[in-house]
Design a protein around this motif. Structure first.
Motif, PDB file in Angstrom:
ATOM      1  N   MET A   1      10.023  -4.046  -7.400  1.00 37.89           N
ATOM      2  CA  MET A   1       8.759  -3.506  -6.932  1.00 37.89           C
ATOM      3  C   MET A   1       8.872  -3.210  -5.439  1.00 37.89           C
ATOM      4  O   MET A   1       9.404  -4.007  -4.681  1.00 37.89           O
ATOM      5  N   LYS A   2       8.393  -2.065  -5.037  1.00 41.04           N
ATOM      6  CA  LYS A   2       8.405  -1.676  -3.632  1.00 41.04           C
ATOM      7  C   LYS A   2       6.999  -1.233  -3.256  1.00 41.04           C
ATOM      8  O   LYS A   2       6.397  -0.415  -3.935  1.00 41.04           O
ATOM      9  N   ILE A   3       6.491  -1.795  -2.173  1.00 46.09           N
ATOM     10  CA  ILE A   3       5.173  -1.432  -1.655  1.00 46.09           C
ATOM     11  C   ILE A   3       5.376  -0.881  -0.252  1.00 46.09           C
ATOM     12  O   ILE A   3       6.034  -1.503   0.570  1.00 46.09           O
ATOM     13  N   VAL A   4       4.822   0.279   0.033  1.00 42.53           N
ATOM     14  CA  VAL A   4       4.948   0.884   1.349  1.00 42.53           C
ATOM     15  C   VAL A   4       3.553   0.990   1.960  1.00 42.53           C
ATOM     16  O   VAL A   4       2.650   1.564   1.357  1.00 42.53           O
ATOM     17  N   ASN A   5       3.388   0.388   3.128  1.00 42.93           N
ATOM     18  CA  ASN A   5       2.133   0.483   3.867  1.00 42.93           C
ATOM     19  C   ASN A   5       2.390   1.264   5.141  1.00 42.93           C
ATOM     20  O   ASN A   5       3.525   1.434   5.566  1.00 42.93           O
ATOM     21  N   LYS A   6       1.328   1.736   5.775  1.00 37.82           N
ATOM     22  CA  LYS A   6       1.489   2.610   6.925  1.00 37.82           C
ATOM     23  C   LYS A   6       0.664   2.132   8.112  1.00 37.82           C
ATOM     24  O   LYS A   6      -0.470   1.688   7.960  1.00 37.82           O
ATOM     25  N   GLY A   7       1.268   2.220   9.262  1.00 38.78           N
ATOM     26  CA  GLY A   7       0.578   2.055  10.528  1.00 38.78           C
ATOM     27  C   GLY A   7       0.967   3.242  11.382  1.00 38.78           C
ATOM     28  O   GLY A   7       2.042   3.822  11.201  1.00 38.78           O
TER      29      GLY A   7
END
Length: 143
Positions: A1-7
């Motif tokens: 599982m890969k989760i990508v969040n952004k700032g």
């Protein structure tokens, strides 16, 4: 599982007279101001180190909650703060330390068990590992 969040960050101007704004993909921060004066002179606004501190405190506390679950324990309350040290070295500025401070109320936990689980959480939370992460860069200069 890969989760990508952004700032993201936007900056205009020079180092000392410039102004920036920090945003998160979730909208928790939306164009929140940051700049030299907020980072080095105690003025209103944010800075990268306090954001790293908040992220580390949150990540560690969640990781500890997972460790507690695995041990059949549940916290009534956990409060974590993180002091992030930024130092000027010969090679430039560097984050040299993060000091996590935790106070917890966990019914049924012994101090030895608590210390062991907290140490595991500190070592294994993703933000603790970030300083050893592979950091990539895609830089584009617009005309």
């Amino acid at each position: 599982m890969k989760i990508v969040n952004k700032g993201s960050a936007v900056w205009s101007g020079g180092l000392k007279d410039g102004r920036g704004a920090i945003s998160t993909g979730s909208g928790a921060l939306d164009a929140y101001p940051y700049g030299f004066a907020a980072r080095f002179e105690g003025q209103k606004g944010s800075n990268p180190e306090e954001l790293i501190g908040a992220a580390h405190a949150a990540c560690f506390t969640m990781a500890l909650s997972g460790q507690l679950d695995g041990a059949g324990l549940k916290a009534d309350k956990m409060e974590t703060s993180a002091k992030v040290t930024l130092e000027k070295l010969e090679s430039g500025f560097a984050i040299t330390a993060v000091a996590l401070s935790l106070t917890a109320k966990i019914p049924g936990a012994t101090d030895a068990q608590f210390q062991e689980l907290a140490a595991k959480a500190k070592a294994n939370c993703p933000v603790s590992k970030v300083l050893n992460a592979e950091i990539s860069l895609d830089a584009v200069l617009e005309a």
